[in-house]
Design an enzyme around this catalytic site. Structure first.
Site, PDB file in Angstrom:
ATOM      1  N   LYS A 202      38.434  35.208  39.672  1.00 58.58           N
ATOM      2  CA  LYS A 202      37.562  36.461  39.207  1.00 58.58           C
ATOM      3  C   LYS A 202      36.691  36.637  40.673  1.00 58.58           C
ATOM      4  CE  LYS A 202      34.445  39.110  36.579  1.00 58.58           C
ATOM      5  NZ  LYS A 202      34.319  39.326  35.273  1.00 58.58           N
ATOM      6  N   LYS A 262      41.022  39.071  39.683  1.00 60.82           N
ATOM      7  CA  LYS A 262      40.401  40.468  39.524  1.00 60.82           C
ATOM      8  C   LYS A 262      39.591  40.345  40.654  1.00 60.82           C
ATOM      9  CE  LYS A 262      37.078  42.370  36.428  1.00 60.82           C
ATOM     10  NZ  LYS A 262      35.988  41.860  35.325  1.00 60.82           N
TER      11      LYS A 262
HETATM   12  C1  PBG Z   1      32.296  41.222  32.494  1.00 63.57           C
HETATM   13  C2  PBG Z   1      33.291  41.890  32.968  1.00 63.57           C
HETATM   14  C3  PBG Z   1      33.564  42.761  34.163  1.00 63.57           C
HETATM   15  C4  PBG Z   1      34.442  43.303  34.136  1.00 63.57           C
HETATM   16  C5  PBG Z   1      35.187  43.070  33.241  1.00 63.57           C
HETATM   17  N1  PBG Z   1      34.455  42.146  32.307  1.00 63.57           N
HETATM   18  C6  PBG Z   1      32.167  42.921  35.074  1.00 63.57           C
HETATM   19  C7  PBG Z   1      31.579  41.935  35.839  1.00 63.57           C
HETATM   20  O1  PBG Z   1      31.986  40.540  35.743  1.00 63.57           O
HETATM   21  O2  PBG Z   1      30.501  41.936  36.613  1.00 63.57           O
HETATM   22  C8  PBG Z   1      34.913  44.314  35.277  1.00 63.57           C
HETATM   23  C9  PBG Z   1      35.879  45.273  34.767  1.00 63.57           C
HETATM   24  C10 PBG Z   1      36.134  46.473  35.449  1.00 63.57           C
HETATM   25  O3  PBG Z   1      35.347  46.917  36.449  1.00 63.57           O
HETATM   26  O4  PBG Z   1      36.983  47.473  35.219  1.00 63.57           O
HETATM   27  N2  PBG Z   1      32.246  39.918  32.597  1.00 63.57           N
END
Ligand code: PBG
Length: 338
Positions: A202, A262
């Site tokens: 991520k 992601k």
């Molecule tokens: C939180 C999380 C995020 C997303 C999913 N879980 C945001 C981040 O990590 O700052 C993003 C999802 C999206 O942008 O559709 N941990």
């Protein structure tokens, strides 16, 4: 290359296999179906639907709305839903206390969805950001995100979600060691069948912007001094690729059943490397910013919506992904004829 034996032009005319729809379908290498989709959904505490301004077509749903959506997912052949909570700002604190509330919004929504459509898998984000007033995914001390104390809270959150009926826990916090801690806790709680899909690779990304509006997350870098302006000390540097393999290897070793990359489309190279290296069920998250980009362009008439949605989702299958988490899931499933 596998095709080294190829004839040369004019004996070889690659357009022959593209001349009609029937033959294009016949030789197609990857296929997208509704079974490849996980529907990304936002739930709020109130009644009715609240549109998310930066994500046209996406609304926060009530608990009842989520239950109806689960029935809809079943009808459309969408196997699973990933649910994200929008928590009232007044209920947040620095440590995300409500993250493990057994009577909270997430538990209530999970139960309602499992009651309405038990055949649909429910996935919960394990992370503190919807519940912290600063919007970070972990506990903060002197401006640093604490790893191990955060894990203790995440484990409480994950066990609560599993006890409420969640089928898949999806740790998205990027703390080191969280998958192992969750797996151990699930085992000792007698919840050994609960799956873990780790947000393994991520990245610290600009493409999560609209999600922060969707879940009403705190604004990073404001408020108390204890609020770093970005997530770069825990989420990955977008310049890195080998590091993604190390992250994935670690989460698999700790007991993740499935892994995720992601954001999605800007990271297809990572998806492909992870699939080729580990041969694990690998998912990609088509995140809020990707949704917003496609929607903004299609609303302006700059892109054809139907084609842009199916092409963007199909690209993940071509890269080797087992499936895609997407806000387009119900629309896409209908476009596929579901
Ligand atoms: C939180 C999380 C995020 C997303 C999913 N879980 C945001 C981040 O990590 O700052 C993003 C999802 C999206 O942008 O559709 N941990």
């Amino acid at each position: 290359m596998k095709n080294a034996h190829l004839a040369a032009y004019p004996a070889l005319r690659l357009r022959r296999l593209r001349q009609a729809d029937w033959v294009r379908r016949l030789v197609r290498e990857s296929v997208l179906t509704p079974a490849d989709l996980i529907w990304s959904m936002v739930v709020h505490e109130g009644e009715g639907e609240i549109p998310v301004g930066s994500m046209p077509g996406v609304s926060r749903l009530s608990v009842k709305g989520c239950a109806q959506a689960a029935v809809e997912a079943r009808k459309l052949g969408i196997p699973a839903i990933a649910v994200f909570p929008h928590i009232d700002g007044a209920k947040k604190d620095a440590t995300g206390t409500l993250a493990h509330d057994p009577n909270g919004l997430v538990a209530t929504a999970v139960k309602a969805m499992k009651d309405a459509a038990p055949e649909v898998g429910i996935m919960c984000d394990v992370a503190l950001d919807p519940f912290t007033d600063h919007g970070h995914d972990g506990l903060i001390e002197n401006g640093r995100i604490l790893n191990d104390p955060t894990i203790e809270t995440l484990v409480r959150q994950g066990i609560m979600q599993a006890q409420a009926g969640a089928d898949i826990l999806a740790p998205s916090d990027m703390m080191d060691g969280r998958c192992g801690a969750l797996r151990t806790a699930l085992e000792s709680a007698g919840l050994q069948d609960v799956m873990i899909m780790s947000y393994a690779a991520k990245y610290a990304s600009a493409f999560y912007g609209p999600y922060r509006e969707a879940i009403g997350s705190g604004k990073l870098g404001t408020g108390s001094v204890d609020n770093p302006g970005d997530k770069k000390t825990y989420q990955m540097d977008f310049a890195n690729s080998d590091e993604a393999l190390r992250e994935v290897a670690l989460d698999i070793a700790e007991g993740a059943d499935m892994v995720m990359v992601k954001p999605g489309m800007p990271y297809l190279d990572i998806v492909q490397r992870v699939v080729e290296t580990f041969a694990m069920p690998t998912f990609a998250f088509q995140v809020s910013g990707e949704y917003a980009m496609i929607k903004a362009a299609t609303q302006n008439g700059w892109l054809d919506e139907e084609r842009a949605i199916l092409e963007s989702l199909g690209a993940f299958k071509r890269a080797g992904a087992a499936g895609v988490i997407s806000y387009f899931a119900p629309v896409a499933a209908r476009l596929m004829g579901a």
